[in-house]
Motif scaffolding. Structure first.
Motif, mmCIF file in Angstrom:
data_model
loop_
_atom_site.group_PDB
_atom_site.id
_atom_site.type_symbol
_atom_site.label_atom_id
_atom_site.label_comp_id
_atom_site.label_asym_id
_atom_site.label_seq_id
_atom_site.Cartn_x
_atom_site.Cartn_y
_atom_site.Cartn_z
ATOM 1 N N LEU A 87 -19.468 62.798 52.730
ATOM 2 C CA LEU A 87 -19.498 61.607 53.579
ATOM 3 C C LEU A 87 -18.516 60.546 53.093
ATOM 4 O O LEU A 87 -17.844 59.883 53.897
ATOM 5 N N TYR A 88 -18.405 60.409 51.769
ATOM 6 C CA TYR A 88 -17.472 59.421 51.228
ATOM 7 C C TYR A 88 -16.031 59.778 51.585
ATOM 8 O O TYR A 88 -15.245 58.924 52.000
ATOM 9 N N TRP A 89 -15.678 61.051 51.441
ATOM 10 C CA TRP A 89 -14.302 61.479 51.768
ATOM 11 C C TRP A 89 -14.010 61.325 53.253
ATOM 12 O O TRP A 89 -12.903 60.969 53.630
ATOM 13 N N VAL A 90 -14.974 61.625 54.083
ATOM 14 C CA VAL A 90 -14.771 61.448 55.530
ATOM 15 C C VAL A 90 -14.485 59.987 55.841
ATOM 16 O O VAL A 90 -13.592 59.660 56.637
ATOM 17 N N TRP A 91 -15.230 59.078 55.181
ATOM 18 C CA TRP A 91 -15.018 57.649 55.424
ATOM 19 C C TRP A 91 -13.707 57.158 54.782
ATOM 20 O O TRP A 91 -12.932 56.430 55.383
ATOM 21 N N LYS A 92 -13.469 57.622 53.539
ATOM 22 C CA LYS A 92 -12.303 57.142 52.784
ATOM 23 C C LYS A 92 -10.969 57.549 53.429
ATOM 24 O O LYS A 92 -10.032 56.748 53.489
ATOM 25 N N TYR A 93 -10.890 58.770 53.906
ATOM 26 C CA TYR A 93 -9.609 59.300 54.409
ATOM 27 C C TYR A 93 -9.617 59.447 55.920
ATOM 28 O O TYR A 93 -8.945 60.308 56.476
ATOM 29 N N ARG A 94 -10.385 58.621 56.603
ATOM 30 C CA ARG A 94 -10.447 58.673 58.061
ATOM 31 C C ARG A 94 -9.155 58.096 58.646
ATOM 32 O O ARG A 94 -8.436 57.340 57.972
ATOM 33 N N ALA A 95 -8.875 58.441 59.877
ATOM 34 C CA ALA A 95 -7.725 57.845 60.582
ATOM 35 C C ALA A 95 -8.073 56.411 60.958
ATOM 36 O O ALA A 95 -9.149 56.144 61.493
ATOM 37 N N ARG A 109 -5.603 54.305 62.493
ATOM 38 C CA ARG A 109 -4.732 53.844 63.582
ATOM 39 C C ARG A 109 -4.649 54.926 64.640
ATOM 40 O O ARG A 109 -4.851 56.113 64.346
ATOM 41 N N PRO A 110 -4.342 54.558 65.892
ATOM 42 C CA PRO A 110 -4.171 55.570 66.954
ATOM 43 C C PRO A 110 -3.076 56.557 66.572
ATOM 44 O O PRO A 110 -2.059 56.187 65.979
ATOM 45 N N ASN A 111 -3.286 57.820 66.883
ATOM 46 C CA ASN A 111 -2.334 58.905 66.614
ATOM 47 C C ASN A 111 -2.165 59.214 65.125
ATOM 48 O O ASN A 111 -1.290 59.988 64.748
ATOM 49 N N GLN A 112 -2.942 58.548 64.271
ATOM 50 C CA GLN A 112 -2.861 58.851 62.840
ATOM 51 C C GLN A 112 -3.782 60.052 62.535
ATOM 52 O O GLN A 112 -4.823 60.229 63.159
ATOM 53 N N ILE A 113 -3.397 60.878 61.619
ATOM 54 C CA ILE A 113 -4.223 62.004 61.169
ATOM 55 C C ILE A 113 -4.730 61.696 59.767
ATOM 56 O O ILE A 113 -3.945 61.366 58.877
ATOM 57 N N GLY A 114 -6.021 61.732 59.614
ATOM 58 C CA GLY A 114 -6.574 61.458 58.291
ATOM 59 C C GLY A 114 -6.061 62.455 57.262
ATOM 60 O O GLY A 114 -5.941 63.650 57.529
ATOM 61 N N GLU A 115 -5.766 61.948 56.073
ATOM 62 C CA GLU A 115 -5.192 62.829 55.052
ATOM 63 C C GLU A 115 -5.632 62.374 53.671
ATOM 64 O O GLU A 115 -5.602 61.180 53.373
ATOM 65 N N GLY A 116 -5.998 63.324 52.834
ATOM 66 C CA GLY A 116 -6.432 63.015 51.479
ATOM 67 C C GLY A 116 -5.253 62.850 50.540
ATOM 68 O O GLY A 116 -4.108 63.085 50.918
ATOM 69 N N PRO A 117 -5.527 62.472 49.286
ATOM 70 C CA PRO A 117 -4.450 62.297 48.307
ATOM 71 C C PRO A 117 -3.849 63.636 47.900
ATOM 72 O O PRO A 117 -4.521 64.669 47.940
ATOM 73 N N LYS A 118 -2.597 63.622 47.514
ATOM 74 C CA LYS A 118 -1.926 64.826 47.019
ATOM 75 C C LYS A 118 -2.289 65.015 45.548
ATOM 76 O O LYS A 118 -2.107 64.112 44.733
ATOM 77 N N LEU A 119 -2.785 66.177 45.226
ATOM 78 C CA LEU A 119 -3.167 66.469 43.847
ATOM 79 C C LEU A 119 -2.084 67.280 43.169
ATOM 80 O O LEU A 119 -1.417 68.106 43.800
ATOM 81 N N SER A 120 -1.936 67.059 41.868
ATOM 82 C CA SER A 120 -1.031 67.915 41.098
ATOM 83 C C SER A 120 -1.655 69.298 40.972
ATOM 84 O O SER A 120 -2.835 69.509 41.290
ATOM 85 N N LYS A 121 -0.873 70.264 40.475
ATOM 86 C CA LYS A 121 -1.400 71.627 40.329
ATOM 87 C C LYS A 121 -2.590 71.646 39.377
ATOM 88 O O LYS A 121 -3.615 72.270 39.650
ATOM 89 N N ILE A 122 -2.456 70.928 38.267
ATOM 90 C CA ILE A 122 -3.559 70.881 37.289
ATOM 91 C C ILE A 122 -4.760 70.149 37.876
ATOM 92 O O ILE A 122 -5.920 70.544 37.707
ATOM 93 N N GLY A 123 -4.475 69.071 38.620
ATOM 94 C CA GLY A 123 -5.568 68.318 39.235
ATOM 95 C C GLY A 123 -6.326 69.154 40.250
ATOM 96 O O GLY A 123 -7.561 69.108 40.319
ATOM 97 N N ALA A 124 -5.589 69.956 41.064
ATOM 98 C CA ALA A 124 -6.240 70.791 42.076
ATOM 99 C C ALA A 124 -7.109 71.863 41.413
ATOM 100 O O ALA A 124 -8.223 72.136 41.861
ATOM 101 N N ILE A 125 -6.571 72.480 40.349
ATOM 102 C CA ILE A 125 -7.353 73.520 39.645
ATOM 103 C C ILE A 125 -8.602 72.905 39.017
ATOM 104 O O ILE A 125 -9.706 73.457 39.111
ATOM 105 N N SER A 126 -8.416 71.750 38.381
ATOM 106 C CA SER A 126 -9.570 71.080 37.749
ATOM 107 C C SER A 126 -10.612 70.693 38.781
ATOM 108 O O SER A 126 -11.820 70.830 38.547
ATOM 109 N N PHE A 127 -10.130 70.234 39.944
ATOM 110 C CA PHE A 127 -11.051 69.816 40.999
ATOM 111 C C PHE A 127 -11.936 70.971 41.457
ATOM 112 O O PHE A 127 -13.084 70.779 41.855
#
Length: 243
Positions: A58-66, A68-86
């Protein structure tokens, strides 16, 4: 964000450990209490894991929601190590908890399979469609579900009871719902289960393996009485058998 998620996971596991520890108690062996305690752990895990994942989602849905009109919600870009750790760190924590529960399950299973030396033994014979009980002192009882006649299984409170069981015809299964124990009976083989009657009262045991068209009628009374009352009952049964 990662620190927040990690904190939620650690808080959840810490809460689990604290609540589990609060429920720990040292007492005489009792498979019923042990199974109940293990089930409590499992439900607590499901609750905590569910709350963590739901809150994070629920937090991510709220945090990375669109926003503005025509905007696509998008999360932060993670590094390779960050993605694996996540992916790996939460999986490792939850798998560690799963292995802990599995180990607890084996511990309870071992307790369930090790009969106390002071257990009172009763032989149980299953036949389509009733149960018969034979005590070491020669007393025999049974119970007829149709007529409700017979004593069924009578045991003293506070003394572990082991049932040595066999069947004369097909496979049956002796199930004591209130004690969380069940074991199959087979022709030509003796199986066993044990339970700890800690409270006086009356409950039932039923067949948990389909054994024919009257399977659902195959049940019996199980009565737990004080030791003195049990001794009196045994004496009366012997007198009745000798008359």
């Amino acid at each position: 964000m990662k620190r927040a998620v990690s904190a939620m996971v650690l808080m959840g596991l810490g809460l689990h450990a604290a609540m589990a520890g609060a429920g720990e108690k040292v007492a005489m062996p009792d498979p019923t209490a042990s199974w109940n305690h293990l089930w409590y752990h499992v439900l607590l895990d499901l609750l905590i894991i569910g709350i963590i994942f739901l809150s994070a989602g629920l937090y991510w849905v709220w945090k990375y929601r669109a926003t503005r009109p025509n905007q696509i919600g998008e999360g932060p870009k993670l590094s390779k190590i960050g993605a694996i750790s996540f992916a790996v760190v939460p999986a490792f924590l939850f798998m560690a908890d799963d292995f802990y529960l599995a180990a607890k399950g084996w511990t309870v299973w071992n307790e369930y399979r090790n009969v106390p030396r002071n257990a009172m033994e009763v032989k149980v014979t299953g036949s389509m469609w009733n149960w018969a009980f034979e005590y070491d002192n020669g007393v025999s009882t049974s119970f007829m579900p149709d007529s409700k006649e017979g004593e069924g299984l009578v045991v003293p409170v506070g003394k572990p009871v082991v049932l040595r069981m066999t069947s004369t015809d097909v496979v049956h299964s002796f199930f004591l719902p209130d004690y969380r124990v069940k074991e199959d009976l087979m022709p030509g083989r003796v199986t066993y289960l044990w339970f700890q009657p800690t409270k006086e009262g009356e409950t039932i045991a039923t067949c948990a393996e389909y054994c024919g068209n009257r399977h659902s009628f195959m049940w019996t009374k199980v009565k737990v009485v004080p030791q003195a009352e049990f001794d009196t009952w045994v004496a009366k049964q012997k007198q009745g058998a000798g008359a």
